[in-house]
Design an enzyme around this catalytic site. Sequence first.
Site, PDB file in Angstrom:
ATOM      1  CB  THR A 239      -0.906   0.057   1.261  1.00 40.69           C
ATOM      2  OG1 THR A 239      -0.083  -0.081   2.420  1.00 40.69           O
ATOM      3  CG2 THR A 239      -1.939  -1.048   1.292  1.00 40.69           C
TER       4      THR A 239
ATOM      5  CD  GLU B 230      -1.634  -5.486   3.599  1.00 43.20           C
ATOM      6  OE1 GLU B 230      -2.780  -5.465   4.095  1.00 43.20           O
ATOM      7  OE2 GLU B 230      -0.900  -4.483   3.530  1.00 43.20           O
TER       8      GLU B 230
ATOM      9  CB  ALA C 242       3.656   2.644   8.007  1.00 47.77           C
TER      10      ALA C 242
ATOM     11  CE1 TYR D  12       4.759  15.555   5.404  1.00 49.46           C
ATOM     12  CE2 TYR D  12       4.206  15.526   7.734  1.00 49.46           C
ATOM     13  CZ  TYR D  12       4.072  16.074   6.477  1.00 49.46           C
ATOM     14  OH  TYR D  12       3.254  17.165   6.292  1.00 49.46           O
TER      15      TYR D  12
ATOM     16  CE1 TYR E  70       4.552  11.716  10.772  1.00 49.69           C
ATOM     17  CE2 TYR E  70       6.809  12.536  10.743  1.00 49.69           C
ATOM     18  CZ  TYR E  70       5.873  11.583  10.379  1.00 49.69           C
ATOM     19  OH  TYR E  70       6.270  10.495   9.652  1.00 49.69           O
TER      20      TYR E  70
ATOM     21  CE  LYS F  97       8.978   8.170   9.449  1.00 55.47           C
ATOM     22  NZ  LYS F  97       8.997   6.989   8.581  1.00 55.47           N
TER      23      LYS F  97
ATOM     24  CB  VAL G 142      -5.155  10.174   2.109  1.00 57.56           C
ATOM     25  CG1 VAL G 142      -6.169   9.355   2.897  1.00 57.56           C
ATOM     26  CG2 VAL G 142      -5.521  11.637   2.098  1.00 57.56           C
TER      27      VAL G 142
HETATM   28  P1  NAI Z   1       1.051   2.262   4.540  1.00 54.36           P
HETATM   29  O1  NAI Z   1       0.305   1.969   5.789  1.00 54.36           O
HETATM   30  O2  NAI Z   1       0.275   2.574   3.308  1.00 54.36           O
HETATM   31  O3  NAI Z   1       2.025   1.009   4.182  1.00 54.36           O
HETATM   32  C1  NAI Z   1       2.692   0.261   5.130  1.00 54.36           C
HETATM   33  C2  NAI Z   1       3.251  -1.006   4.517  1.00 54.36           C
HETATM   34  O4  NAI Z   1       3.962  -1.711   5.547  1.00 54.36           O
HETATM   35  C3  NAI Z   1       2.209  -1.989   3.973  1.00 54.36           C
HETATM   36  O5  NAI Z   1       2.709  -2.615   2.816  1.00 54.36           O
HETATM   37  C4  NAI Z   1       2.093  -3.044   5.100  1.00 54.36           C
HETATM   38  O6  NAI Z   1       1.680  -4.336   4.670  1.00 54.36           O
HETATM   39  C5  NAI Z   1       3.541  -3.074   5.539  1.00 54.36           C
HETATM   40  N1  NAI Z   1       3.738  -3.622   6.896  1.00 54.36           N
HETATM   41  C6  NAI Z   1       3.310  -3.123   8.079  1.00 54.36           C
HETATM   42  N2  NAI Z   1       3.735  -3.907   9.091  1.00 54.36           N
HETATM   43  C7  NAI Z   1       4.443  -4.915   8.530  1.00 54.36           C
HETATM   44  C8  NAI Z   1       5.150  -6.032   9.037  1.00 54.36           C
HETATM   45  N3  NAI Z   1       5.232  -6.285  10.346  1.00 54.36           N
HETATM   46  N4  NAI Z   1       5.738  -6.881   8.154  1.00 54.36           N
HETATM   47  C9  NAI Z   1       5.676  -6.656   6.811  1.00 54.36           C
HETATM   48  N5  NAI Z   1       5.051  -5.592   6.275  1.00 54.36           N
HETATM   49  C10 NAI Z   1       4.443  -4.738   7.123  1.00 54.36           C
HETATM   50  O7  NAI Z   1       2.068   3.411   4.903  1.00 54.36           O
HETATM   51  P2  NAI Z   1       2.742   4.632   4.120  1.00 54.36           P
HETATM   52  O8  NAI Z   1       2.040   5.880   4.489  1.00 54.36           O
HETATM   53  O9  NAI Z   1       2.967   4.317   2.690  1.00 54.36           O
HETATM   54  O10 NAI Z   1       4.136   4.691   4.886  1.00 54.36           O
HETATM   55  C11 NAI Z   1       5.327   4.108   4.388  1.00 54.36           C
HETATM   56  C12 NAI Z   1       6.491   4.974   4.841  1.00 54.36           C
HETATM   57  O11 NAI Z   1       6.372   6.276   4.257  1.00 54.36           O
HETATM   58  C13 NAI Z   1       6.538   5.174   6.365  1.00 54.36           C
HETATM   59  O12 NAI Z   1       7.873   5.159   6.790  1.00 54.36           O
HETATM   60  C14 NAI Z   1       5.949   6.572   6.521  1.00 54.36           C
HETATM   61  O13 NAI Z   1       6.394   7.213   7.695  1.00 54.36           O
HETATM   62  C15 NAI Z   1       6.491   7.245   5.279  1.00 54.36           C
HETATM   63  N6  NAI Z   1       5.800   8.478   4.875  1.00 54.36           N
HETATM   64  C16 NAI Z   1       4.439   8.540   4.807  1.00 54.36           C
HETATM   65  C17 NAI Z   1       3.816   9.731   4.496  1.00 54.36           C
HETATM   66  C18 NAI Z   1       2.326   9.843   4.431  1.00 54.36           C
HETATM   67  O14 NAI Z   1       1.826  10.956   4.456  1.00 54.36           O
HETATM   68  N7  NAI Z   1       1.607   8.755   4.331  1.00 54.36           N
HETATM   69  C19 NAI Z   1       4.593  10.956   4.195  1.00 54.36           C
HETATM   70  C20 NAI Z   1       6.015  10.750   4.181  1.00 54.36           C
HETATM   71  C21 NAI Z   1       6.582   9.559   4.549  1.00 54.36           C
END
Ligand code: NAI
Length: 396
Positions: free
Chosen positions: A51, A75, A140, A225, A235, A244, A275
């Site tokens: 995701t 998932e 995440a 972020y 944050y 971070k 989002v």
């Molecule tokens: P998300 O929730 O969409 O994706 C998280 C991913 O991690 C998913 O693929 C999930 O299956 C995987 N995951 C979670 N726990 C797991 C585990 N124990 N084992 C294997 N896979 C696992 O999150 P998002 O927002 O894409 O975040 C990804 C990174 O980007 C994070 O480090 C976040 O801090 C960073 N980020 C996010 C921003 C935002 O606004 N959403 C902005 C800037 C950075």
Amino acid sequence: MVIKPKVRGFVCVTAHPAGCAAHVQEQIDYVKSKGPIKNGPKKVLVIGASTGYGLASRIGAAFGSGADTFGVFYERPSDVDRPATPGWYNSFAFTKAARAAGLYAGNINGDAFSDDIKKQTLERIKNEMGPVDLVIYSLASPRRTHPVTGVVHKSVLKPVSAPYTNKTVDTDTGVVSEVTIEPASPEEVTDTVAVMGGQDWELWMNALADAKLLASGATSVAYSYIGPEVTWPVYKNGTIGLAKNDLERAARSIDALLKVNGYGRAFVSVNKALVTQASSAIPIVPLYIGVLFKIMKAKGTHEGCIEQVQRLFATQMYNGSALNFDEAGRVRVDDWEMRPEIQAEVKRLWPQVTTATLDSLTDMAGYRSDFLKLFGFGIPGIDYDADIEPHFEFKY
Ligand code: NAI
């Protein structure tokens, strides 16, 4: 079965397989519309691939640069009468599309923090794909079971030292109210760093290096972020910000490891607020995103995960371009979000946002539609009244 959204707080407990597939296809089409990325990655491991930013990175590598990809995610699979989580449907759809395009796509669905999943991943990469030239670390997670101690660390999204009061929005009802978040305890700080900091990224990179599965010149990137001052207490200066900082420490140590192993590089890319399932759980941030989207859409500079990753690949990492580091050694694709004129407008609007002005001053409608889209809902062309099979055989 007929699958409708069931929103509970900041999660939706259902997901639509055809909608998720369409959302993945939309991102594939975007990447293809931008043309091939020159000198792009060829063998890519994405940790957190199902995701948000991780999925977008996988799509960008596969369809922008013809890369073979291996995805690790956690998932819930589909069952005969129960839909899967959206990340499972996304990964299913991505894998189908990548394989149809003649690309290798392998997956492991399990806990990336565990030694066992690392071992299984390395084994499959060795047997099925070969050494990787790009590792994206995009986890995440709310918790991590430490692979050595067995302790379960839980991450919290709290300020450090003092309580923080600001506005937040209930994204369901549109009610804007004040929220006070109590500061984290020292243990909560340590726990959040253990979950969202850089230790696990280092464990992955060391394991790949030991197994000789890093190609010469390999790159690794993790996402972070920073955002505007209004969100700093919860944050940048909060528990997640400390985690971070630890991710940046890990980037420097992994960078050194990759340099020793053949002129590679590791860095943190600071991305735009978007989002995703992760960001919707942070207090205050959804309201900021609503204000930000309104302003950036009006200026024509709004991007989603796929546009962010495409820009990172095309203008910083590949295509003959060079990384453009900030003073702390980070790459910034949050640059458009952080432009002074955008942030000045956020500052001007923020005090005026109330329940009554929410719809006119923010893009909460856009927020809500992006949120539902994460679960495969609200996508044009999908018949949400139709009976749909929720269960698929996924050959990982
Ligand atoms: P998300 O929730 O969409 O994706 C998280 C991913 O991690 C998913 O693929 C999930 O299956 C995987 N995951 C979670 N726990 C797991 C585990 N124990 N084992 C294997 N896979 C696992 O999150 P998002 O927002 O894409 O975040 C990804 C990174 O980007 C994070 O480090 C976040 O801090 C960073 N980020 C996010 C921003 C935002 O606004 N959403 C902005 C800037 C950075």
